[in-house]
Design a protein around this motif. Structure first.
Motif, PDB file in Angstrom:
ATOM      1  N   CYS A  50     -35.865  11.801  28.825  1.00 13.46           N
ATOM      2  CA  CYS A  50     -35.136  11.822  29.993  1.00 13.46           C
ATOM      3  C   CYS A  50     -35.384  10.668  30.939  1.00 13.46           C
ATOM      4  N   ARG A  52     -34.791  10.158  34.011  1.00 13.21           N
ATOM      5  CA  ARG A  52     -35.171  10.627  35.414  1.00 13.21           C
ATOM      6  C   ARG A  52     -36.533  10.906  35.375  1.00 13.21           C
ATOM      7  N   CYS A  53     -36.992  11.912  34.622  1.00 13.18           N
ATOM      8  CA  CYS A  53     -38.466  12.483  34.954  1.00 13.18           C
ATOM      9  C   CYS A  53     -39.493  11.884  33.845  1.00 13.18           C
ATOM     10  N   ILE A  93     -30.575  13.446  33.326  1.00 11.65           N
ATOM     11  CA  ILE A  93     -30.998  14.716  33.775  1.00 11.65           C
ATOM     12  C   ILE A  93     -31.277  15.510  32.728  1.00 11.65           C
ATOM     13  N   CYS A  94     -32.487  16.271  32.916  1.00 10.38           N
ATOM     14  CA  CYS A  94     -32.798  17.283  31.969  1.00 10.38           C
ATOM     15  C   CYS A  94     -33.126  18.435  32.682  1.00 10.38           C
ATOM     16  N   CYS A  97     -36.112  18.409  35.181  1.00 11.23           N
ATOM     17  CA  CYS A  97     -36.282  17.742  36.307  1.00 11.23           C
ATOM     18  C   CYS A  97     -35.017  18.284  37.264  1.00 11.23           C
TER      19      CYS A  97
HETATM   20 ZN   LIG Z   1     -35.738  15.086  33.428  1.00 16.89          ZN
END
Ligand SMILES: [Zn+2]
Length: 116
Positions: A50, A52-53, A93-94, A97
């Motif tokens: 991911c 994002r995180c 995005i997962c 997060c």
């Molecule tokens: Zn994530």
């Protein structure tokens, strides 16, 4: 987000939503020896990441099949790979997060394209 998509997302990424999960389950399930004795071979597993995180994950062959169904639902059939060897799934995005994200944003990426 429609129910079908939510269900796929839960199955693929293991989003824990116990109440809904219980509704989906038609158990009790029993393990099958054929599956248990089959070695967990490398091509059956694809890693996810991911952006994002920064969370890494593993997705099984079954999870990949579900992702492919999602791609079909999104009209992105051309992104479905014949052989996932050497690829990973990049998520924008997962569930770690953002469990409430509206749409699964992911794509297959070549591991060799990733710079260290
Ligand atoms: Zn994530």
């Amino acid at each position: 987000m429609d129910e079908k998509e939510k269900e796929f997302k839960r199955k693929v990424l293991g989003v824990v939503d116990t109440e809904k999960e219980m509704q989906l389950m038609q158990g009790p399930f029993r393990p099958g020896s054929a599956i248990l004795t089959t070695p967990f071979s490398e091509p059956d597993v694809i890693k996810s990441f991911c952006t994002r995180c920064g969370d890494y994950g593993l997705i099984t062959a079954r999870g990949v099949a579900l992702l492919e169904m999602l791609l079909e639902m999104y009209g992105r059939e051309d992104e479905i790979l014949e052989n996932i060897d050497g690829y990973f799934i990049e998520l924008e995005i997962c569930p770690v997060c953002n469990p409430e994200n509206e749409k699964m944003l992911f794509r297959f990426r070549k591991i060799s394209e990733v710079e260290d």
